[in-house]
Write an enzyme that holds these catalytic residues in place. Structure first.
Site, PDB file in Angstrom:
ATOM      1  N   LYS A   1       0.850  -1.194   0.000  1.00  0.00           N
ATOM      2  CA  LYS A   1       0.000   0.000   0.000  1.00  0.00           C
ATOM      3  C   LYS A   1       0.878   1.234   0.000  1.00  0.00           C
ATOM      4  O   LYS A   1       1.900   1.275   0.694  1.00  0.00           O
ATOM      5  CB  LYS A   1      -0.871   0.020   1.274  1.00  0.00           C
TER       6      LYS A   1
ATOM      7  N   GLY B   1     -24.905   2.680   0.421  1.00  0.00           N
ATOM      8  CA  GLY B   1     -23.876   3.335  -0.390  1.00  0.00           C
ATOM      9  C   GLY B   1     -24.054   2.992  -1.851  1.00  0.00           C
ATOM     10  O   GLY B   1     -23.963   1.832  -2.240  1.00  0.00           O
TER      11      GLY B   1
ATOM     12  N   GLY C   1     -22.219   4.085  -4.566  1.00  0.00           N
ATOM     13  CA  GLY C   1     -21.069   4.602  -5.300  1.00  0.00           C
ATOM     14  C   GLY C   1     -20.707   3.707  -6.459  1.00  0.00           C
ATOM     15  O   GLY C   1     -21.573   3.053  -7.056  1.00  0.00           O
TER      16      GLY C   1
ATOM     17  N   VAL D   1     -19.383   0.875  -6.606  1.00  0.00           N
ATOM     18  CA  VAL D   1     -19.751  -0.542  -6.453  1.00  0.00           C
ATOM     19  C   VAL D   1     -21.242  -0.699  -6.110  1.00  0.00           C
ATOM     20  O   VAL D   1     -21.933  -1.532  -6.705  1.00  0.00           O
ATOM     21  CB  VAL D   1     -18.925  -1.228  -5.337  1.00  0.00           C
TER      22      VAL D   1
HETATM   23  P1  NAI Z   1     -17.533   5.390  -3.629  1.00  0.00           P
HETATM   24  O1  NAI Z   1     -16.789   6.481  -2.936  1.00  0.00           O
HETATM   25  O2  NAI Z   1     -17.670   5.426  -5.104  1.00  0.00           O
HETATM   26  O3  NAI Z   1     -19.018   5.267  -3.028  1.00  0.00           O
HETATM   27  C1  NAI Z   1     -19.317   5.277  -1.672  1.00  0.00           C
HETATM   28  C2  NAI Z   1     -20.762   5.766  -1.522  1.00  0.00           C
HETATM   29  O4  NAI Z   1     -21.164   5.583  -0.170  1.00  0.00           O
HETATM   30  C3  NAI Z   1     -20.941   7.237  -1.849  1.00  0.00           C
HETATM   31  O5  NAI Z   1     -22.038   7.393  -2.725  1.00  0.00           O
HETATM   32  C4  NAI Z   1     -21.219   7.879  -0.469  1.00  0.00           C
HETATM   33  O6  NAI Z   1     -22.089   9.014  -0.564  1.00  0.00           O
HETATM   34  C5  NAI Z   1     -21.889   6.736   0.240  1.00  0.00           C
HETATM   35  N1  NAI Z   1     -21.821   6.773   1.700  1.00  0.00           N
HETATM   36  C6  NAI Z   1     -20.783   7.122   2.491  1.00  0.00           C
HETATM   37  N2  NAI Z   1     -21.110   6.977   3.790  1.00  0.00           N
HETATM   38  C7  NAI Z   1     -22.396   6.544   3.815  1.00  0.00           C
HETATM   39  C8  NAI Z   1     -23.310   6.205   4.852  1.00  0.00           C
HETATM   40  N3  NAI Z   1     -22.954   6.282   6.133  1.00  0.00           N
HETATM   41  N4  NAI Z   1     -24.546   5.790   4.513  1.00  0.00           N
HETATM   42  C9  NAI Z   1     -24.917   5.694   3.219  1.00  0.00           C
HETATM   43  N5  NAI Z   1     -24.088   6.007   2.194  1.00  0.00           N
HETATM   44  C10 NAI Z   1     -22.854   6.424   2.483  1.00  0.00           C
HETATM   45  O7  NAI Z   1     -16.824   4.016  -3.164  1.00  0.00           O
HETATM   46  P2  NAI Z   1     -16.792   2.625  -3.905  1.00  0.00           P
HETATM   47  O8  NAI Z   1     -15.643   2.556  -4.841  1.00  0.00           O
HETATM   48  O9  NAI Z   1     -18.161   2.300  -4.394  1.00  0.00           O
HETATM   49  O10 NAI Z   1     -16.430   1.665  -2.701  1.00  0.00           O
HETATM   50  C11 NAI Z   1     -17.369   1.349  -1.687  1.00  0.00           C
HETATM   51  C12 NAI Z   1     -16.703   0.478  -0.646  1.00  0.00           C
HETATM   52  O11 NAI Z   1     -16.220  -0.710  -1.267  1.00  0.00           O
HETATM   53  C13 NAI Z   1     -15.497   1.115   0.033  1.00  0.00           C
HETATM   54  O12 NAI Z   1     -15.425   0.668   1.357  1.00  0.00           O
HETATM   55  C14 NAI Z   1     -14.315   0.572  -0.755  1.00  0.00           C
HETATM   56  O13 NAI Z   1     -13.143   0.551   0.016  1.00  0.00           O
HETATM   57  C15 NAI Z   1     -14.805  -0.832  -1.059  1.00  0.00           C
HETATM   58  N6  NAI Z   1     -14.201  -1.464  -2.223  1.00  0.00           N
HETATM   59  C16 NAI Z   1     -14.305  -0.865  -3.438  1.00  0.00           C
HETATM   60  C17 NAI Z   1     -13.770  -1.491  -4.553  1.00  0.00           C
HETATM   61  C18 NAI Z   1     -13.930  -0.927  -5.927  1.00  0.00           C
HETATM   62  O14 NAI Z   1     -13.765  -1.702  -6.896  1.00  0.00           O
HETATM   63  N7  NAI Z   1     -14.261   0.354  -6.079  1.00  0.00           N
HETATM   64  C19 NAI Z   1     -13.046  -2.770  -4.444  1.00  0.00           C
HETATM   65  C20 NAI Z   1     -13.050  -3.337  -3.117  1.00  0.00           C
HETATM   66  C21 NAI Z   1     -13.596  -2.677  -2.056  1.00  0.00           C
END
Ligand code: NAI
Length: 337
Positions: free
Chosen positions: A79, A174, A176, A178
């Site tokens: 990392k 969430g 986002g 994913v």
């Molecule tokens: P992202 O930043 O694109 O989306 C996160 C979403 O969660 C945002 O829309 C945000 O507004 C929302 N959010 C934050 N706190 C919240 C809460 N308390 N209640 C409801 N919504 C909330 O992140 P992404 O890339 O979708 O990743 C999501 C999770 O999956 C993270 O923990 C990340 O580390 C993990 N992850 C992501 C991968 C990827 O391919 N992007 C791969 C492996 C793990």
């Protein structure tokens, strides 16, 4: 003191770098000495202290090592963390300087996106080094969602005796990169889906296209459902939320879902099955590494779908060794290191 902390975690290497011209200060942690190269994203964060940045690098590189091992890859975990405020300190010169740092590691560390580092930032690093990847972004997240769906199948079979999504209700926390494609993939499978996001625009975008329910972000833990899918931040399964959860399964993409490992046992005491995060969210990693290894799209998808079998093996191990799924998953990964 760095060496005692490294010894505590079992880390092989930690390197500190700084650059006067650009103000770059960064740390790269490598977990395994004998599983090379180390792979893992780079994040930028305005850490309160150097100790906090080091702790993040150590924790996240170890998690990557477990994730690659559990996903069946020979690569180890690494990392990078850049110390600084992404809003004010991140510019092309700094990202290129970081690219030179990665290049100087001569292939022992391969990196990509993470918190506050975008695919565009990685492309800038890539002008200085070839040891970066994952700039295709969205597809990796979609494949992370595909892996979560595969993991849910194993969980449904374990809890209900069938992997069918018909009549299953999933709450996605969430929406986002994913969470949104996960909700869509679940709707396509005939699942009842309810969603929550702090950002109302994300909810509006999804509800405009799909027939999904909406849950208040604060009420997400109280919502009766079959599967709770955390796809936002970490540590959402904790002392406060475990008693509130109204689900049979916790399976989502978020990293470090459990505030502490003991919360897996706390869930199980309530009859809730926990799908260990680093196993179930490995789809993006498998796609990224599979791409660099020259696997075809079909081969990558098959390996992602194997998350279902991997989880079944972990559930068997939980029963055999009378431990939580979190402990069984750690042992499963350690056996493969
Ligand atoms: P992202 O930043 O694109 O989306 C996160 C979403 O969660 C945002 O829309 C945000 O507004 C929302 N959010 C934050 N706190 C919240 C809460 N308390 N209640 C409801 N919504 C909330 O992140 P992404 O890339 O979708 O990743 C999501 C999770 O999956 C993270 O923990 C990340 O580390 C993990 N992850 C992501 C991968 C990827 O391919 N992007 C791969 C492996 C793990």
């Amino acid at each position: 003191m760095v060496l005692p902390e490294m010894a505590d975690g079992g880390h092989a290497e930690v390197a500190f770098f700084r650059d006067d011209e650009t103000g770059l200060e960064c740390i790269v942690a490598i977990y395994d000495a004998d599983r090379q190269p180390a792979v893992g994203g780079t994040r930028m964060y305005d850490y309160a202290s150097e100790a906090e940045a080091l702790e993040d690098a150590l924790r996240l590189s170890k998690a990557m090592a477990y994730k690659t091992a559990a996903a069946g890859f020979d690569e180890g975990g690494g990392k990078g963390v850049i110390l600084g405020d992404p809003a004010t300190d991140k510019d092309e010169a700094l990202l290129r300087a970081y690219g030179r740092v990665v290049d100087g590691m001569r292939g022992s560390f391969h990196t990509g996106v993470d918190m506050n580092i975008t695919t565009e930032d990685v492309s800038v690093m890539g002008t200085e080094t070839s040891y970066v990847g994952g700039t295709e972004g969205g597809r990796l997240a979609e494949r992370t969602a595909r892996g979560v769906v595969a993991g849910m199948r194993a969980c449904l079979r374990e809890q209900y005796g069938t992997a069918s999504f018909a009549d299953v209700t999933v709450v996605v926390q969430g929406l986002g990169k994913v969470g949104a494609p996960l909700a869509e993939q679940l709707v396509d499978r005939g699942c009842r889906v309810a969603v929550a996001d702090l950002d109302e625009r994300r909810v509006d975008e999804l509800t405009a296209r799909h027939d999904v329910g909406v849950v208040d972000p604060d009420a997400v833990y109280d919502e009766p459902c079959d599967v709770f899918a955390p796809c936002a931040t970490g540590a959402v399964v904790n002392d406060r939320t475990v008693p509130r959860l109204q689900c049979d399964i916790v399976a989502g993409s978020a990293n470090n879902v459990l505030a502490e490992d003991r919360h897996a046992a706390a869930l199980e005491e309530r009859g809730i099955l926990y799908a260990p995060d680093f196993v179930v969210n490995a789809g993006g990693l498998i796609a990224g590494l599979g791409g660099t290894l020259g696997l075809s799209d079909a081969e990558i998808d098959a390996r992602i779908d194997d998350i279902e079998t991997r989880l079944e093996e972990i559930f068997e191990r939980r029963d055999r060794e009378d431990v939580s799924t979190a402990v069984a998953a750690n042992r499963y990964a350690e056996d493969r290191m």
